[in-house]
Structure formats: structure tokens, C-alpha cells
Design a protein around this motif. Structure first.
Motif, PDB file in Angstrom:
ATOM      1  N   LEU A 196      -0.736 -12.301   5.591  1.00 58.71           N
ATOM      2  CA  LEU A 196       0.578 -12.008   5.007  1.00 58.71           C
ATOM      3  C   LEU A 196       1.582 -11.450   5.997  1.00 58.71           C
ATOM      4  CD1 LEU A 196      -0.477 -10.378   1.598  1.00 58.71           C
ATOM      5  CD2 LEU A 196       0.137 -12.762   2.063  1.00 58.71           C
ATOM      6  N   GLY A 197       1.100 -10.870   7.112  1.00 56.19           N
ATOM      7  CA  GLY A 197       1.989 -10.221   8.071  1.00 56.19           C
ATOM      8  C   GLY A 197       3.163 -11.064   8.524  1.00 56.19           C
ATOM      9  N   PRO A 198       2.936 -12.290   8.995  1.00 60.58           N
ATOM     10  CA  PRO A 198       4.048 -13.117   9.473  1.00 60.58           C
ATOM     11  C   PRO A 198       5.064 -13.473   8.385  1.00 60.58           C
ATOM     12  CG  PRO A 198       1.946 -13.931  10.300  1.00 60.58           C
ATOM     13  CD  PRO A 198       1.627 -12.912   9.255  1.00 60.58           C
ATOM     14  N   LEU A 199       4.679 -13.344   7.120  1.00 56.20           N
ATOM     15  CA  LEU A 199       5.578 -13.689   6.018  1.00 56.20           C
ATOM     16  C   LEU A 199       6.494 -12.541   5.619  1.00 56.20           C
ATOM     17  CD1 LEU A 199       2.967 -15.521   3.724  1.00 56.20           C
ATOM     18  CD2 LEU A 199       4.430 -16.513   5.507  1.00 56.20           C
ATOM     19  N   THR A 200       6.255 -11.348   6.153  1.00 56.14           N
ATOM     20  CA  THR A 200       7.021 -10.167   5.735  1.00 56.14           C
ATOM     21  C   THR A 200       8.352 -10.018   6.440  1.00 56.14           C
ATOM     22  OG1 THR A 200       5.925  -8.779   7.404  1.00 56.14           O
ATOM     23  CG2 THR A 200       4.889  -8.927   5.218  1.00 56.14           C
ATOM     24  N   GLY A 201       8.519 -10.705   7.566  1.00 52.20           N
ATOM     25  CA  GLY A 201       9.763 -10.565   8.319  1.00 52.20           C
ATOM     26  C   GLY A 201       9.759  -9.392   9.282  1.00 52.20           C
ATOM     27  N   LEU A 202       8.648  -8.669   9.380  1.00 49.49           N
ATOM     28  CA  LEU A 202       8.545  -7.558  10.318  1.00 49.49           C
ATOM     29  C   LEU A 202       8.372  -8.065  11.743  1.00 49.49           C
ATOM     30  CD1 LEU A 202       6.086  -5.216   8.347  1.00 49.49           C
ATOM     31  CD2 LEU A 202       8.579  -5.017   8.498  1.00 49.49           C
ATOM     32  N   THR A 203       8.815  -7.271  12.723  1.00 46.45           N
ATOM     33  CA  THR A 203       8.656  -7.648  14.120  1.00 46.45           C
ATOM     34  C   THR A 203       7.187  -7.482  14.534  1.00 46.45           C
ATOM     35  OG1 THR A 203       9.059  -5.406  14.944  1.00 46.45           O
ATOM     36  CG2 THR A 203      10.986  -6.819  14.593  1.00 46.45           C
ATOM     37  N   LYS A 204       6.874  -7.990  15.722  1.00 47.33           N
ATOM     38  CA  LYS A 204       5.501  -7.854  16.223  1.00 47.33           C
ATOM     39  C   LYS A 204       5.091  -6.383  16.336  1.00 47.33           C
ATOM     40  CE  LYS A 204       5.287 -12.162  18.900  1.00 47.33           C
ATOM     41  NZ  LYS A 204       5.084 -12.749  20.254  1.00 47.33           N
ATOM     42  N   THR A 205       6.006  -5.565  16.850  1.00 46.51           N
ATOM     43  CA  THR A 205       5.705  -4.136  16.980  1.00 46.51           C
ATOM     44  C   THR A 205       5.471  -3.499  15.619  1.00 46.51           C
ATOM     45  OG1 THR A 205       7.000  -3.933  19.022  1.00 46.51           O
ATOM     46  CG2 THR A 205       6.588  -1.906  17.780  1.00 46.51           C
ATOM     47  N   GLN A 206       6.309  -3.832  14.656  1.00 48.98           N
ATOM     48  CA  GLN A 206       6.167  -3.276  13.308  1.00 48.98           C
ATOM     49  C   GLN A 206       4.860  -3.718  12.658  1.00 48.98           C
ATOM     50  OE1 GLN A 206       9.837  -4.766  11.671  1.00 48.98           O
ATOM     51  NE2 GLN A 206      10.973  -2.876  12.137  1.00 48.98           N
ATOM     52  N   LEU A 207       4.466  -4.958  12.885  1.00 50.32           N
ATOM     53  CA  LEU A 207       3.194  -5.434  12.347  1.00 50.32           C
ATOM     54  C   LEU A 207       2.015  -4.728  13.018  1.00 50.32           C
ATOM     55  CD1 LEU A 207       3.888  -9.283  12.103  1.00 50.32           C
ATOM     56  CD2 LEU A 207       3.618  -7.678  10.204  1.00 50.32           C
ATOM     57  N   GLY A 208       2.139  -4.469  14.317  1.00 55.29           N
ATOM     58  CA  GLY A 208       1.092  -3.746  15.026  1.00 55.29           C
ATOM     59  C   GLY A 208       0.952  -2.321  14.512  1.00 55.29           C
ATOM     60  N   ILE A 209       2.070  -1.663  14.270  1.00 53.77           N
ATOM     61  CA  ILE A 209       2.052  -0.303  13.716  1.00 53.77           C
ATOM     62  C   ILE A 209       1.440  -0.314  12.319  1.00 53.77           C
ATOM     63  CG2 ILE A 209       3.522   1.535  12.804  1.00 53.77           C
ATOM     64  CD1 ILE A 209       3.237   1.684  15.779  1.00 53.77           C
ATOM     65  N   THR A 210       1.807  -1.295  11.516  1.00 50.11           N
ATOM     66  CA  THR A 210       1.253  -1.407  10.165  1.00 50.11           C
ATOM     67  C   THR A 210      -0.261  -1.551  10.206  1.00 50.11           C
ATOM     68  OG1 THR A 210       3.289  -2.462   9.365  1.00 50.11           O
ATOM     69  CG2 THR A 210       1.314  -2.727   8.009  1.00 50.11           C
ATOM     70  N   ALA A 211      -0.746  -2.407  11.101  1.00 51.67           N
ATOM     71  CA  ALA A 211      -2.189  -2.617  11.226  1.00 51.67           C
ATOM     72  C   ALA A 211      -2.894  -1.333  11.673  1.00 51.67           C
ATOM     73  CB  ALA A 211      -2.471  -3.746  12.213  1.00 51.67           C
ATOM     74  N   GLY A 212      -2.355  -0.686  12.686  1.00 51.63           N
ATOM     75  CA  GLY A 212      -2.970   0.527  13.202  1.00 51.63           C
ATOM     76  C   GLY A 212      -2.938   1.684  12.227  1.00 51.63           C
ATOM     77  N   ALA A 213      -1.895   1.720  11.397  1.00 44.29           N
ATOM     78  CA  ALA A 213      -1.732   2.833  10.459  1.00 44.29           C
ATOM     79  C   ALA A 213      -2.460   2.622   9.143  1.00 44.29           C
ATOM     80  CB  ALA A 213      -0.241   3.055  10.170  1.00 44.29           C
ATOM     81  N   SER A 214      -2.889   1.400   8.856  1.00 43.92           N
ATOM     82  CA  SER A 214      -3.458   1.134   7.534  1.00 43.92           C
ATOM     83  C   SER A 214      -4.890   0.615   7.540  1.00 43.92           C
ATOM     84  CB  SER A 214      -2.573   0.115   6.790  1.00 43.92           C
ATOM     85  OG  SER A 214      -2.555  -1.136   7.469  1.00 43.92           O
ATOM     86  N   LEU A 215      -5.303  -0.084   8.581  1.00 41.91           N
ATOM     87  CA  LEU A 215      -6.634  -0.683   8.571  1.00 41.91           C
ATOM     88  C   LEU A 215      -7.707   0.345   8.901  1.00 41.91           C
ATOM     89  CD1 LEU A 215      -5.858  -4.183  10.110  1.00 41.91           C
ATOM     90  CD2 LEU A 215      -6.207  -3.560   7.712  1.00 41.91           C
ATOM     91  N   HIS A 216      -8.919   0.081   8.455  1.00 42.74           N
ATOM     92  CA  HIS A 216      -9.938   1.116   8.382  1.00 42.74           C
ATOM     93  C   HIS A 216     -10.715   1.313   9.681  1.00 42.74           C
ATOM     94  CE1 HIS A 216      -8.819  -0.323   4.455  1.00 42.74           C
ATOM     95  NE2 HIS A 216      -9.345   0.738   3.880  1.00 42.74           N
ATOM     96  N   GLU A 217     -11.305   0.273  10.214  1.00 43.12           N
ATOM     97  CA  GLU A 217     -12.075   0.374  11.456  1.00 43.12           C
ATOM     98  C   GLU A 217     -11.185   0.052  12.660  1.00 43.12           C
ATOM     99  OE1 GLU A 217     -15.209   1.207  11.914  1.00 43.12           O
ATOM    100  OE2 GLU A 217     -16.132   1.061   9.927  1.00 43.12           O
TER     101      GLU A 217
END
Length: 354
Positions: A196-217
Motif C-alpha cells: 500500500l505504501g506507493p499508493l499513499t502519495g508519501l515520499t520515499k523518506t516518509q515511507l521509510g519513517i512510517t516503516a521504521g516507526a510502525s513495523l515490529h521486527e
């Protein structure tokens, strides 16, 4: 001192300890090899080691532990000792993975976000789980694993929770349940964010922050960050959350003793401080500022995962499957609801601040 050494020597110098030590070491090494395959990389070595331990439980019980009561007790004690002590050693060694210079320079913006994310996630997940009737210990372990760093957080927080000897089996089952729940949840949401990340319109940096801030391992954050072309910022954000394990372990240790431990007969409560977390911080400092150690950090981290893998495999050997089936469903739902909220919150934070 002599009595102390004799007591521990009797527990360590047994056939069962050698046997379980070899089994868990093999399980950890096999898990480290299997994690290299694409389909298994999202799970990581610790989860795979736990699964191998759970599978190994059956032949061990049938061909060895089933011979006598003494054999059964010896296997249980050996696996319990390995999972308990090697867990602490592994967490300490994992500290070498944290480069404090990177965190306090490139990741300076990530640290306050990590603190807020971890605090809110643990509080929200714990309260949701408790309202569903989940056992307090399982609730806090699932909350910590969801909010901080998956299996390592579950085991680290579990090391901060002291229970009477008669409750050790329940604690071990709660650890396995929490680790399993976080493993499944992390994989689901890693795949979901990658899709879903590429469909949100967020930049690469924003997607990276989202992944780092939300994913578990850590493996989940790295996989998603790599898919977005933002693996560095995703890793920094994730490691900022890992650092919060130290503070969470100390706070939860104090909170647990005050709210869930019986008052001693002398009326004086002694807080069970998680001293191994100081080792974690010490390893981080040494790995960051001692040049020689910095050159062998990858090897030390690899060794940390082997040790933790042994602890996880030992945990799997002692697990009670009936207890997991009975108590795990509501905790899974609580983690799922929290993970949805966490993903949305992380995306919002990334959009606003990055």
C-alpha cells in the motif's frame, strides 16, 4: 560463595544441559541459515529458532524426556536455564548493534518520535488487551513487542518481570504466545505496507519513517525500507525504537512490582531492576566509541543472534501448546487493532514532520 558455585555447577554439569545446549545451538545455527531465503527473511532467525524448538519438543519428549521423571525434570530445567540466562546475554550483545553517534546525529529527529510511538503503543495495546480479558503479563509482553522491537522486546521485557517459581511455566507460555503473535503481526503489516505504501502519495523518506516507526521486527522495517528505497532512514527510525527498550524495561519493572507482585512478609518491597539493560547500554557505548570493537561489531551482533536463537529454541522446547491455543486469540486481536492504529499514526507523523 562455595555453596553458590556448587549449586550452579549441579544445575549446569548435567547430561540434559549438554543435550539441550547442543539441540538449541543447532536450532539457532539452522535458523540463521534459513533466514537468508527470501520467503523466510521476514520472519528472522529468532522466530525460526523458536519454531524449530517447538517442533523439536516432540521427539525430545518421546525419545528422551519420556524415559523417566528425572529425565523430564532435567530437560525442563536445562531449557529453562538456557532461555533465561542466554536471553540476558543476547540482549546485552545486541547493544553493539546500536550506533549512538548515528542515533544522536542523523536520528536526532527520530528519537522523540520513537519515545512517543513506543509509549502510546504500549499503553494503548495493554489497555485494549486487558479490556478483552487478556492476562496482565501476556498483555504487557504483546504491547511491548508491538511497540518496540518484536521478539527481542518481548524477551527483554519478560526479563524485567519477576514471578514466583510456581508461575514460571505460565510466564514461559506467555513469552512464546507474545513472540508468535508479534511474528505473525509483523509479517502481515510488513507485506501490507510494502503493497500500500506507493499508493499513499508519501515520499520515499516518509515511507521509510512510517516503516521504521510502525513495523515490529528490525527485519520487517529493513525489508519495507528496502522496498521503498529508504532503507537507511527506516533502519535509523527502527533503531530509535529499539533504544526505548532500555527505558521501557526499567519503567515496566517498577510498575509490575508495584501493581502485580505480592507484598513481602517484612513489608519492604524490593524492585527487580533489569540490570542486564545496563549491559545493553554499555555495549552500545563500547561499540560506538571504541574503534577496535567497532570493526568487529557485525560479528558480535551475529553472535548475539546465535545466543538469542538458542534462548528462543529452548523456550520452544518447554512451550505448552494447549495454553497457547486457549489464551492467545484475544491477545492477537488486541495486537492487530493496535498495529492498525500504529500504522496510521506513524504515517501521519511521517507526513507532518518529514
Amino acid at each position: 560463595m562455595k555453596e553458590f558455585c556448587e549449586k550452579w555447577w549441579k544445575r549446569i554439569a548435567t547430561r540434559e544441559m549438554v543435550f539441550i545446549g547442543i539441540v538449541t545451538l543447532v536450532a539457532s545455527l539452522v535458523a540463521s541459515w534459513l533466514k537468508r531465503f527470501p520467503g523466510l527473511s521476514l520472519f528472522g532467525a529468532l522466530i525460526i529458532a523458536l519454531l524449530i524448538g517447538m517442533i523439536a519438543q516432540f521427539p525430545i519428549r518421546r525419545w528422551y524426556a519420556g524415559r523417566s521423571v528425572a529425565h523430564k525434570a532435567g530437560v525442563k530445567d536445562a531449557a529453562g536455564l538456557i532461555s533465561n540466562k542466554l536471553l540476558r546475554l543476547g540482549i546485552i550483545l545486541l547493544g553493539f548493534k546500536l550506533n549512538l553517534t548515528v542515533l544522536f546525529t542523523q536520528g536526532i529527529k527520530c528519537l522523540p518520535i520513537a519515545a512517543v510511538v513506543v509509549a502510546l503503543t504500549i499503553v494503548v495495546c495493554y489497555n485494549i488487551a486487558r479490556r478483552m480479558g487478556v492476562d496482565p503479563q501476556l498483555a504487557i509482553l504483546v504491547a511491548g513487542g508491538t511497540g518496540i522491537c518484536g521478539a527481542a522486546a518481548v524477551m527483554g521485557l519478560s526479563g524485567s518481570i519477576k514471578v514466583p517459581p510456581e508461575q514460571e511455566d505460565d510466564k514461559a507460555n506467555n513469552e512464546v504466545m507474545a513472540v508468535a503473535i508479534i511474528a505473525i503481526m509483523g509479517t502481515i503489516f510488513a507485506l501490507l505496507e510494502i503493497a500500500l505504501g506507493p499508493l499513499t502519495g508519501l515520499t520515499k523518506t516518509q515511507l521509510g519513517i512510517t516503516a521504521g516507526a510502525s513495523l515490529h521486527e528490525i527485519a520487517h522495517a529493513v525489508a519495507a525500507g528496502d522496498a521503498f528505497g529508504a532503507v537507511d532512514i527506516a533502519t535509523i527510525m527502527k533503531l530509535s525504537r529499539v533504544l526505548m527498550l532500555v527505558f521501557a524495561a526499567i519503567i515496566i519493572a517498577v510498575w509490575w512490582d508495584r501493581n502485580h507482585s505480592e507484598m513481602p512478609s517484612d513489608g519492604e518491597r524490593k524492585v527487580s531492576f533489569p540490570w542486564f539493560m545496563l549491559g545493553f547500554i554499555g555495549a552500545s557505548v563500547i561499540g560506538t566509541f571504541v574503534p577496535f570493537i567497532a570493526t568487529i561489531t557485525p560479528q558480535l551482533v551475529d553472535f548475539a543472534y546465535i545466543v538469542l536463537g538458542m534462548a528462543m529454541a529452548a523456550l520452544g522446547i518447554n512451550v505448552n501448546f494447549k495454553a497457547i491455543a486457549k489464551k492467545g486469540r484475544k491477545a492477537f486481536l488486541a495486537s492487530f487493532i493496535t498495529s492498525v492504529l500504529l500504522m496510521c499514526f506513524a504515517a501521519g507523523v511521517a507526513f507532518v514532520f518529514f
